[in-house]
Design an enzyme around this catalytic site. Structure first.
Site, PDB file in Angstrom:
ATOM      1  N   ASP A 149       1.701   4.078   2.676  1.00 23.15           N
ATOM      2  CA  ASP A 149       0.662   4.936   2.095  1.00 23.15           C
ATOM      3  C   ASP A 149       1.268   6.051   1.229  1.00 23.15           C
ATOM      4  OD1 ASP A 149      -2.022   5.354   1.582  1.00 23.15           O
ATOM      5  OD2 ASP A 149      -2.455   6.380   3.467  1.00 23.15           O
ATOM      6  N   ASP A 150       1.673   7.146   1.839  1.00 22.77           N
ATOM      7  CA  ASP A 150       2.236   8.291   1.116  1.00 22.77           C
ATOM      8  C   ASP A 150       3.478   8.755   1.866  1.00 22.77           C
ATOM      9  OD1 ASP A 150      -0.021   8.915  -0.944  1.00 22.77           O
ATOM     10  OD2 ASP A 150      -1.048   8.631   0.974  1.00 22.77           O
ATOM     11  N   HIS A 162       1.131   4.814  -2.539  1.00 25.57           N
ATOM     12  CA  HIS A 162       0.698   5.590  -3.710  1.00 25.57           C
ATOM     13  C   HIS A 162       1.954   6.239  -4.278  1.00 25.57           C
ATOM     14  CE1 HIS A 162      -3.612   5.359  -2.509  1.00 25.57           C
ATOM     15  NE2 HIS A 162      -3.062   5.219  -1.315  1.00 25.57           N
ATOM     16  N   HIS A 167       0.860  -1.196   0.000  1.00 29.44           N
ATOM     17  CA  HIS A 167       0.000   0.000   0.000  1.00 29.44           C
ATOM     18  C   HIS A 167       0.892   1.241   0.000  1.00 29.44           C
ATOM     19  CE1 HIS A 167      -3.771   2.092   1.962  1.00 29.44           C
ATOM     20  NE2 HIS A 167      -3.129   2.906   1.124  1.00 29.44           N
ATOM     21  N   HIS A 176      -9.617   0.840  -0.967  1.00 30.22           N
ATOM     22  CA  HIS A 176      -9.543   1.540   0.308  1.00 30.22           C
ATOM     23  C   HIS A 176     -10.932   1.473   0.946  1.00 30.22           C
ATOM     24  CE1 HIS A 176      -5.823   3.103  -1.254  1.00 30.22           C
ATOM     25  NE2 HIS A 176      -5.641   3.952  -0.263  1.00 30.22           N
ATOM     26  N   GLU A 182     -11.190   3.640   6.197  1.00 31.50           N
ATOM     27  CA  GLU A 182     -10.102   4.534   6.626  1.00 31.50           C
ATOM     28  C   GLU A 182     -10.734   5.669   7.426  1.00 31.50           C
ATOM     29  OE1 GLU A 182      -8.097   6.644   3.453  1.00 31.50           O
ATOM     30  OE2 GLU A 182      -6.394   7.207   4.742  1.00 31.50           O
TER      31      GLU A 182
HETATM   32  N1  HPA Z   1      -6.723   7.439   1.239  1.00 33.17           N
HETATM   33  C1  HPA Z   1      -7.409   7.677   0.120  1.00 33.17           C
HETATM   34  N2  HPA Z   1      -6.833   8.105  -0.987  1.00 33.17           N
HETATM   35  C2  HPA Z   1      -5.514   8.300  -0.995  1.00 33.17           C
HETATM   36  C3  HPA Z   1      -4.752   8.067   0.125  1.00 33.17           C
HETATM   37  C4  HPA Z   1      -5.396   7.610   1.305  1.00 33.17           C
HETATM   38  O1  HPA Z   1      -4.795   7.376   2.368  1.00 33.17           O
HETATM   39  N3  HPA Z   1      -3.480   8.371  -0.208  1.00 33.17           N
HETATM   40  C5  HPA Z   1      -3.473   8.744  -1.490  1.00 33.17           C
HETATM   41  N4  HPA Z   1      -4.723   8.715  -1.984  1.00 33.17           N
HETATM   42 ZN    ZN Z   2      -3.836   4.741   0.539  1.00 34.81          ZN
END
Ligand code: HPA
Ligand code: ZN
Length: 335
Positions: A275-276, A16, A14, A194, A197
């Site tokens: 994630d990012d 991006h 996971h 997703h 969250e």
């Molecule tokens: N959630 C949803 N969309 C996203 C995320 C996330 O954590 N990171 C990049 N796009």
């Molecule tokens: Zn994500």
């Protein structure tokens, strides 16, 4: 323990790729592409990374992605990520990209996938790290847009393993994308989404039942529904959790509050991910290093998380067995 975690062979499921855009690279690309940024310096960019929720992050993240213009930009982004995590013992990565973020501003699909997939092939050949690409649909856009994206992907099927669903979760339920997911699965794409969250546990259930996904990204809100947790255990549905992300986006107040250890102990197939990483304070190893002391994980827990990451991957059986064997060998020799 820190050295053990750094050297531990692991997979990331996971990430991006647009979220691995470091401020330094953002400035470099802005300059070479003649784009002006709303920030004066790298420090100013980092100071802007104070988020109150998912949307406050997405607003900056989509704006920053505008510096990505050429195939070389996408290549450089993907290469930098793979080269970096290779150094922290990631042996396999499954990488999200958001085609609509780019096609929506006139960058052809082929430019995006061309750069990303060339870097993936080069990294496998020169570093040994394997990687797959997962194309995410942006859920704040209509399903008709996602169908167009699926159509654009048809020439590049061999370079894309799965479809995913990301962006603003609240107000954009999984059922809105049931048809496009069905079409994608019919074309041979695997599926993840997703869910849970910021959205409710019901979105996790609906992603499983209506989108027929094989993994849930985040899934932290599953604890709202004990029956769902039981199902996740029974069906061994992997959750790709991202601890630093969930604190930065204020899903949890602190790492110590994260549900990962409770769920792991309860038999859920949880994995750790970044994630990012350029926005949330760390790459994969940083996420392991954050949760280990905060949640009191022992070596067996850490090894289990890494084993889960390979088991939950889309690797073929041969490479999966080989990478798990490597992990077990490391755990024995370093343990
Ligand atoms: N959630 C949803 N969309 C996203 C995320 C996330 O954590 N990171 C990049 N796009
Ligand atoms: Zn994500």
């Amino acid at each position: 323990m820190e050295a053990f975690i750094r050297g531990l062979p692991k997979a990331e499921l996971h990430i991006h790729i647009e979220g691995s855009l470091e401020p330094e690279m953002m400035f470099g690309m802005a300059e070479r592409n003649g784009i002006s940024l709303p920030f004066g310096s790298v420090d100013e960019v980092r100071a802007a990374y104070e988020f109150t929720d998912l949307q406050s992050f997405l607003d900056i993240y989509y704006q920053a992605a505008e510096v990505l213009q050429t195939e070389q930009d996408f290549y450089d982004l993907m290469w930098a990520y793979l080269e970096r995590v290779h150094r922290e013992s990631v042996t396999h990565a499954e990488v999200f990209f958001d085609p609509q973020t780019h096609t929506g501003r006139g960058i052809p699909f082929g430019v995006v996938i061309g750069g990303l997939s060339r870097a993936s092939v080069d990294a496998r050949a020169t570093l040994g790290i394997s990687s797959f690409l997962i194309m995410c649909f942006l859920r704040h856009l209509p399903e008709s847009d996602a169908f167009q994206t699926l159509e654009q992907a048809s020439d590049f099927k061999d370079s894309i393993i799965a479809v995913g669903l990301d962006s603003s979760e609240v107000g954009h339920p999984p059922e809105d994308f049931a048809s496009v997911f069905a079409a994608a699965r019919q074309q041979g794409f695997r599926a993840v989404a997703h869910a849970g969250e910021e959205g409710p546990a019901q979105f996790i259930t609906d992603s499983l039942d209506l989108l027929l996904v094989e993994r849930i990204d985040h899934g932290v809100n599953c604890e709202q529904d004990p029956q769902l947790v039981e199902r996740l255990v029974d069906e061994q549905v992997p959750l790709t959790m991202c601890p630093l992300s969930s604190v930065k986006l204020r899903v949890f107040n602190s790492i110590g509050d994260h549900s990962l250890k409770r769920l792991l102990d309860g038999g859920v197939k949880v994995t750790v991910n970044s994630d990012d990483p350029a926005y949330f304070g760390g790459y994969l190893t940083d996420n392991y290093l954050a949760v280990q002391p905060a949640l009191g994980l022992d070596r067996a827990d850490v090894v289990q998380l890494a084993r889960n990451s390979f088991e939950a991957s889309f690797l073929d059986d041969d490479r999966k067995a080989r990478l798990i064997g490597e992990l077990e060998g490391y755990a024995r020799s370093e343990g």
